[in-house]
Design an enzyme around this catalytic site. Structure first.
Site, PDB file in Angstrom:
ATOM      1  N   GLU A  35       0.871  -1.184   0.000  1.00 50.11           N
ATOM      2  CA  GLU A  35       0.000   0.000   0.000  1.00 50.11           C
ATOM      3  C   GLU A  35       0.906   1.232   0.000  1.00 50.11           C
ATOM      4  O   GLU A  35       1.799   1.346   0.839  1.00 50.11           O
ATOM      5  CB  GLU A  35      -0.916  -0.024   1.230  1.00 50.11           C
ATOM      6  CG  GLU A  35      -1.637   1.278   1.525  1.00 50.11           C
ATOM      7  CD  GLU A  35      -2.510   1.802   0.390  1.00 50.11           C
ATOM      8  OE1 GLU A  35      -3.356   1.051  -0.128  1.00 50.11           O
ATOM      9  OE2 GLU A  35      -2.320   2.978   0.009  1.00 50.11           O
ATOM     10  N   CYS A  43     -12.319   4.141   1.644  1.00 49.60           N
ATOM     11  CA  CYS A  43     -13.422   4.058   2.603  1.00 49.60           C
ATOM     12  C   CYS A  43     -13.012   4.577   3.971  1.00 49.60           C
ATOM     13  O   CYS A  43     -13.696   5.398   4.568  1.00 49.60           O
ATOM     14  CB  CYS A  43     -13.926   2.618   2.704  1.00 49.60           C
ATOM     15  SG  CYS A  43     -15.179   2.429   3.975  1.00 49.60           S
ATOM     16  N   CYS A  48     -16.028   6.886   2.937  1.00 46.30           N
ATOM     17  CA  CYS A  48     -17.210   6.562   3.760  1.00 46.30           C
ATOM     18  C   CYS A  48     -17.088   6.946   5.236  1.00 46.30           C
ATOM     19  O   CYS A  48     -18.008   7.561   5.793  1.00 46.30           O
ATOM     20  CB  CYS A  48     -17.483   5.049   3.729  1.00 46.30           C
ATOM     21  SG  CYS A  48     -17.224   4.280   2.136  1.00 46.30           S
ATOM     22  N   LYS A  51     -16.432  10.729   5.957  1.00 43.49           N
ATOM     23  CA  LYS A  51     -17.645  11.402   5.437  1.00 43.49           C
ATOM     24  C   LYS A  51     -18.822  11.219   6.399  1.00 43.49           C
ATOM     25  O   LYS A  51     -19.515  12.169   6.742  1.00 43.49           O
ATOM     26  CB  LYS A  51     -17.956  10.824   4.050  1.00 43.49           C
ATOM     27  CG  LYS A  51     -19.164  11.366   3.309  1.00 43.49           C
ATOM     28  CD  LYS A  51     -20.480  10.750   3.664  1.00 43.49           C
ATOM     29  CE  LYS A  51     -20.603   9.260   3.539  1.00 43.49           C
ATOM     30  NZ  LYS A  51     -20.623   8.742   2.198  1.00 43.49           N
ATOM     31  N   TYR A 179     -23.429  11.110  -5.961  1.00 44.34           N
ATOM     32  CA  TYR A 179     -23.347  10.831  -4.530  1.00 44.34           C
ATOM     33  C   TYR A 179     -22.525  11.896  -3.793  1.00 44.34           C
ATOM     34  O   TYR A 179     -22.959  12.461  -2.807  1.00 44.34           O
ATOM     35  CB  TYR A 179     -22.583   9.513  -4.299  1.00 44.34           C
ATOM     36  CG  TYR A 179     -23.292   8.216  -4.479  1.00 44.34           C
ATOM     37  CD1 TYR A 179     -23.722   7.495  -3.372  1.00 44.34           C
ATOM     38  CD2 TYR A 179     -23.464   7.647  -5.729  1.00 44.34           C
ATOM     39  CE1 TYR A 179     -24.316   6.251  -3.502  1.00 44.34           C
ATOM     40  CE2 TYR A 179     -24.061   6.407  -5.875  1.00 44.34           C
ATOM     41  CZ  TYR A 179     -24.487   5.706  -4.750  1.00 44.34           C
ATOM     42  OH  TYR A 179     -25.068   4.478  -4.887  1.00 44.34           O
ATOM     43  N   ILE A 180     -21.280  12.076  -4.264  1.00 41.09           N
ATOM     44  CA  ILE A 180     -20.334  12.869  -3.474  1.00 41.09           C
ATOM     45  C   ILE A 180     -20.762  14.331  -3.447  1.00 41.09           C
ATOM     46  O   ILE A 180     -20.731  14.991  -2.398  1.00 41.09           O
ATOM     47  CB  ILE A 180     -18.893  12.684  -4.022  1.00 41.09           C
ATOM     48  CG1 ILE A 180     -18.476  11.217  -3.837  1.00 41.09           C
ATOM     49  CG2 ILE A 180     -17.920  13.628  -3.349  1.00 41.09           C
ATOM     50  CD1 ILE A 180     -17.076  10.880  -4.326  1.00 41.09           C
ATOM     51  N   GLU A 183     -23.841  14.659  -1.124  1.00 44.03           N
ATOM     52  CA  GLU A 183     -23.516  14.443   0.287  1.00 44.03           C
ATOM     53  C   GLU A 183     -22.755  15.642   0.854  1.00 44.03           C
ATOM     54  O   GLU A 183     -23.079  16.157   1.925  1.00 44.03           O
ATOM     55  CB  GLU A 183     -22.695  13.161   0.453  1.00 44.03           C
ATOM     56  CG  GLU A 183     -23.534  11.904   0.219  1.00 44.03           C
ATOM     57  CD  GLU A 183     -22.747  10.603   0.390  1.00 44.03           C
ATOM     58  OE1 GLU A 183     -21.500  10.647   0.443  1.00 44.03           O
ATOM     59  OE2 GLU A 183     -23.392   9.538   0.472  1.00 44.03           O
ATOM     60  N   HIS A 436     -45.602   0.859  15.449  1.00 46.98           N
ATOM     61  CA  HIS A 436     -46.222   2.179  15.511  1.00 46.98           C
ATOM     62  C   HIS A 436     -45.782   2.922  16.759  1.00 46.98           C
ATOM     63  O   HIS A 436     -45.709   2.307  17.824  1.00 46.98           O
ATOM     64  CB  HIS A 436     -47.752   2.006  15.521  1.00 46.98           C
ATOM     65  CG  HIS A 436     -48.479   3.288  15.488  1.00 46.98           C
ATOM     66  ND1 HIS A 436     -48.526   4.086  14.365  1.00 46.98           N
ATOM     67  CD2 HIS A 436     -49.188   3.946  16.448  1.00 46.98           C
ATOM     68  CE1 HIS A 436     -49.237   5.162  14.630  1.00 46.98           C
ATOM     69  NE2 HIS A 436     -49.647   5.116  15.884  1.00 46.98           N
ATOM     70  N   GLU A 441     -43.233   2.240   9.160  1.00 52.10           N
ATOM     71  CA  GLU A 441     -44.448   1.419   9.191  1.00 52.10           C
ATOM     72  C   GLU A 441     -45.248   1.582   7.899  1.00 52.10           C
ATOM     73  O   GLU A 441     -45.995   0.695   7.498  1.00 52.10           O
ATOM     74  CB  GLU A 441     -45.321   1.747  10.401  1.00 52.10           C
ATOM     75  CG  GLU A 441     -45.945   3.117  10.399  1.00 52.10           C
ATOM     76  CD  GLU A 441     -46.802   3.374  11.649  1.00 52.10           C
ATOM     77  OE1 GLU A 441     -47.724   2.583  11.900  1.00 52.10           O
ATOM     78  OE2 GLU A 441     -46.532   4.355  12.356  1.00 52.10           O
TER      79      GLU A 441
HETATM   80  P1  NDP Z   1     -20.978   9.957  -9.713  1.00 51.29           P
HETATM   81  O1  NDP Z   1     -20.611   9.258 -10.941  1.00 51.29           O
HETATM   82  O2  NDP Z   1     -21.981   9.395  -8.799  1.00 51.29           O
HETATM   83  O3  NDP Z   1     -21.457  11.438 -10.092  1.00 51.29           O
HETATM   84  C1  NDP Z   1     -20.685  12.281 -10.914  1.00 51.29           C
HETATM   85  C2  NDP Z   1     -21.462  13.543 -11.156  1.00 51.29           C
HETATM   86  O4  NDP Z   1     -20.660  14.504 -11.826  1.00 51.29           O
HETATM   87  C3  NDP Z   1     -22.675  13.301 -12.035  1.00 51.29           C
HETATM   88  O5  NDP Z   1     -23.703  14.142 -11.572  1.00 51.29           O
HETATM   89  C4  NDP Z   1     -22.182  13.720 -13.420  1.00 51.29           C
HETATM   90  O6  NDP Z   1     -23.187  14.195 -14.256  1.00 51.29           O
HETATM   91  C5  NDP Z   1     -21.279  14.868 -13.057  1.00 51.29           C
HETATM   92  N1  NDP Z   1     -20.218  15.091 -14.029  1.00 51.29           N
HETATM   93  C6  NDP Z   1     -19.405  14.146 -14.593  1.00 51.29           C
HETATM   94  N2  NDP Z   1     -18.507  14.728 -15.413  1.00 51.29           N
HETATM   95  C7  NDP Z   1     -18.762  16.051 -15.375  1.00 51.29           C
HETATM   96  C8  NDP Z   1     -18.168  17.189 -15.997  1.00 51.29           C
HETATM   97  N3  NDP Z   1     -17.151  17.044 -16.837  1.00 51.29           N
HETATM   98  N4  NDP Z   1     -18.670  18.401 -15.731  1.00 51.29           N
HETATM   99  C9  NDP Z   1     -19.720  18.549 -14.880  1.00 51.29           C
HETATM  100  N5  NDP Z   1     -20.320  17.514 -14.248  1.00 51.29           N
HETATM  101  C10 NDP Z   1     -19.836  16.284 -14.495  1.00 51.29           C
HETATM  102  O7  NDP Z   1     -19.603  10.215  -8.985  1.00 51.29           O
HETATM  103  P2  NDP Z   1     -19.209  10.637  -7.518  1.00 51.29           P
HETATM  104  O8  NDP Z   1     -17.888  11.276  -7.670  1.00 51.29           O
HETATM  105  O9  NDP Z   1     -20.286  11.395  -6.843  1.00 51.29           O
HETATM  106  O10 NDP Z   1     -19.080   9.240  -6.766  1.00 51.29           O
HETATM  107  C11 NDP Z   1     -18.306   8.190  -7.329  1.00 51.29           C
HETATM  108  C12 NDP Z   1     -18.827   6.858  -6.884  1.00 51.29           C
HETATM  109  O11 NDP Z   1     -18.434   6.632  -5.545  1.00 51.29           O
HETATM  110  C13 NDP Z   1     -20.350   6.743  -6.849  1.00 51.29           C
HETATM  111  O12 NDP Z   1     -20.889   6.431  -8.089  1.00 51.29           O
HETATM  112  C14 NDP Z   1     -20.559   5.658  -5.838  1.00 51.29           C
HETATM  113  O13 NDP Z   1     -20.448   4.430  -6.482  1.00 51.29           O
HETATM  114  C15 NDP Z   1     -19.411   5.870  -4.870  1.00 51.29           C
HETATM  115  N6  NDP Z   1     -19.853   6.576  -3.658  1.00 51.29           N
HETATM  116  C16 NDP Z   1     -20.769   5.984  -2.834  1.00 51.29           C
HETATM  117  C17 NDP Z   1     -21.214   6.614  -1.712  1.00 51.29           C
HETATM  118  C18 NDP Z   1     -22.232   5.960  -0.843  1.00 51.29           C
HETATM  119  O14 NDP Z   1     -22.418   4.750  -0.947  1.00 51.29           O
HETATM  120  N7  NDP Z   1     -22.934   6.709   0.004  1.00 51.29           N
HETATM  121  C19 NDP Z   1     -20.713   7.932  -1.325  1.00 51.29           C
HETATM  122  C20 NDP Z   1     -19.774   8.468  -2.255  1.00 51.29           C
HETATM  123  C21 NDP Z   1     -19.367   7.803  -3.363  1.00 51.29           C
HETATM  124  P3  NDP Z   1     -24.060  13.213 -15.208  1.00 51.29           P
HETATM  125  O15 NDP Z   1     -25.091  12.612 -14.323  1.00 51.29           O
HETATM  126  O16 NDP Z   1     -24.638  14.175 -16.202  1.00 51.29           O
HETATM  127  O17 NDP Z   1     -23.109  12.243 -15.796  1.00 51.29           O
END
Ligand code: NDP
Length: 453
Positions: A35, A43, A48, A51, A179-180, A183, A436, A441
């Site tokens: 690593e 994570c 995770c 966060k 997601y990110i 959040e 309840h 529920e």
């Molecule tokens: P996501 O793929 O979920 O979202 C990326 C976002 O950025 C989308 O809204 C996308 O738009 C937008 N985007 C992509 N490229 C561009 C660009 N060039 N300009 C402007 N907007 C853009 O990625 P995240 O980074 O949020 O998360 C990555 C992954 O990590 C997630 O898919 C998930 O699997 C994991 N994750 C899980 C979490 C959880 O379980 N709670 C928490 C955080 C991450 P569009 O929709 O139009 O493509």
């Protein structure tokens, strides 16, 4: 042929550590793991876990006001990022230590070093040392990125930077609708930062249930995030009063920080993979079969680097199945079907199974959906409504999808996920007596479909 190890794992995140621990500790294989950064991976170190602790921290900002409505009195509450940050750092140190202990207890040899692939059975450490292994497992994860074509991209932060920031910014622009982005928009808003969010499409959280996305977007706006859809950044430059952002919508403004959350790329650059014949996909992800085997038979890959379902518990399952298959005499593949997930916005959004849109493509469906002000929040004078939704196959009565937007929806969807994963029907849900008074529920009391299709 003899090798230094039965297995050499590159990457000490969730998937790599699980595979190494099971292969060595449970199946007696001779295992090494390298690593380059901190043990625990995305994570534990910059995803995770920190966060979720930030979600908790930001949630207290509402609790003080709500508690007053329940009769409590406090002095003025203030948040100290400094104090939280120190405690967070100590907690991550503790967890990293626990990961290291897990590996050493299992008899895994750990190298705190970058490692690259030097051949089908060879790994090169950063100091040039070559180690041989019968099998190599790539578990190097993914990294956030800022689109490099963007004028001023070097000014942007990514999620990794948030965990390391020395002070809370006064204002931020978050770019992205996944997601990110969602959040962190909620977290920073809860911590008192002025948050603007740009999403380029028509509605945040593409790929999730349409009605739920709309509901959550409204709640995010109501909570104070200035969310703009159909909006993107044209360029950024450093000005006297912060980063000046020119947008596609004319919403031009300066922010203390601009955070890009526009996706994550698999970490495959300069790993030596293509040189030994490992096939990569268009986004640089390692192509694998159901057993996580790459195009080179001795090399395997699990977790985000394969860009299948990029969630920690999935990476763990993939790593475990790999170790059982290769060293435990049990041929197993990770199950990628009906994986529950939660987005830790405030409130949270938990989902499992199909969206209404996808279900309509394949089935004749009934949709049960309810939205109401939950008791605890309504008493405190809050307007936000929860949403609970079930999508039913009208033929078999099976629950195809469940979507919950509510406080602690992550906890709720874990349990609903058991029912959906096991093919329970709407009538099975209805046979279960309600607890309840609770929010969940309603999952067992929704009598009439709101739509059929
Ligand atoms: P996501 O793929 O979920 O979202 C990326 C976002 O950025 C989308 O809204 C996308 O738009 C937008 N985007 C992509 N490229 C561009 C660009 N060039 N300009 C402007 N907007 C853009 O990625 P995240 O980074 O949020 O998360 C990555 C992954 O990590 C997630 O898919 C998930 O699997 C994991 N994750 C899980 C979490 C959880 O379980 N709670 C928490 C955080 C991450 P569009 O929709 O139009 O493509």
């Amino acid at each position: 042929m003899t090798f230094d190890y039965d297995l050499f794992v590159i990457g000490g995140g969730s998937g790599g550590v699980r595979a190494a621990r099971v292969a060595a500790g449970e199946h007696g294989a001779k295992v090494a793991l390298a690593e380059e950064y901190r043990m625990g991976g995305t994570c534990v170190i910059r995803g995770c876990v920190p966060k979720k602790l930030m979600v908790f921290a930001s949630g207290y900002s509402r609790m003080g006001a709500d508690a007053r409505e329940y009769g409590w009195e406090f002095g003025d509450a203030t948040f100290s990022w400094d104090r939280f940050r120190l405690k967070l750092r100590a907690e991550l140190d503790r967890l990293e230590g626990a990961y290291r202990r897990t590996l050493s207890n299992a008899g895994v040899e750990v190298f705190d070093s970058r490692a690259t692939v030097a051949g089908p059975h060879e790994v090169r450490l950063a100091d040039g040392t070559i180690k041989s292994a019968k099998h190599i497992l790539i578990a190097t994860g993914g990294s956030p990125f800022v689109p490099e074509t963007l004028d001023g991209h070097e000014l942007a932060w990514v999620s990794n930077d948030i965990f390391l920031m020395e002070a809370l910014p006064k204002s931020v622009l978050i770019v992205g609708g996944g997601y990110i982005a969602c959040e962190f928009a909620c977290i920073l808003n809860g911590l008192g930062v002025e948050v603007t969010q740009f999403y380029r499409g028509a509605q945040i959280l593409r790929g999730f249930d349409g009605e739920s996305r709309g509901h959550l977007a409204e709640l995010i706006r109501d909570s104070g995030v200035d969310l703009h859809v159909g909006a993107d950044v044209v360029k950024m430059k450093q000005g006297d009063d912060g980063i000046q952002v020119t947008s596609t919508t004319g919403h031009d403004q300066s922010y203390d920080r601009v955070i890009y959350a526009t996706g994550r790329n698999p970490n495959t650059d300069d790993l030596g993979l293509e040189e030994v014949g490992v096939t990569l996909g268009r986004r640089g992800q390692i192509e694998v079969d159901a057993y996580s085997q790459t195009s080179v038979p001795s090399i395997f890959a699990v977790g985000d680097v394969t860009d299948r379902i990029n969630l920690t518990p999935v990476a763990i399952r993939e790593g475990h199945a790999f170790a059982d298959t290769m060293f435990g005499g049990q041929k197993r593949k990770a199950d990628h079907d009906l994986v529950p997930a939660a987005i830790f916005t405030q409130p949270e959004y938990g989902s499992v199974g199909l969206t209404e849109e996808d279900a309509r493509e394949e089935y004749k469906i009934e949709v049960y959906c309810t939205s109401f002000r939950p008791m605890q929040e309504a008493f405190a004078g809050r307007e936000g409504k929860v949403l609970l939704k079930l999508i039913i196959d009208a033929g078999t009565r099976r629950v195809l999808g469940c979507h919950i937007i509510a406080p602690n929806a992550g906890e709720l969807i874990q349990l609903a996920g058991i029912a959906v994963k096991n093919g329970l029907t709407k009538e099975d849900f209805d046979r279960t007596v309600a607890v309840h008074p609770t929010v969940s529920e309603e999952l067992v009391t929704m009598a009439q479909p709101v739509r059929t299709a």
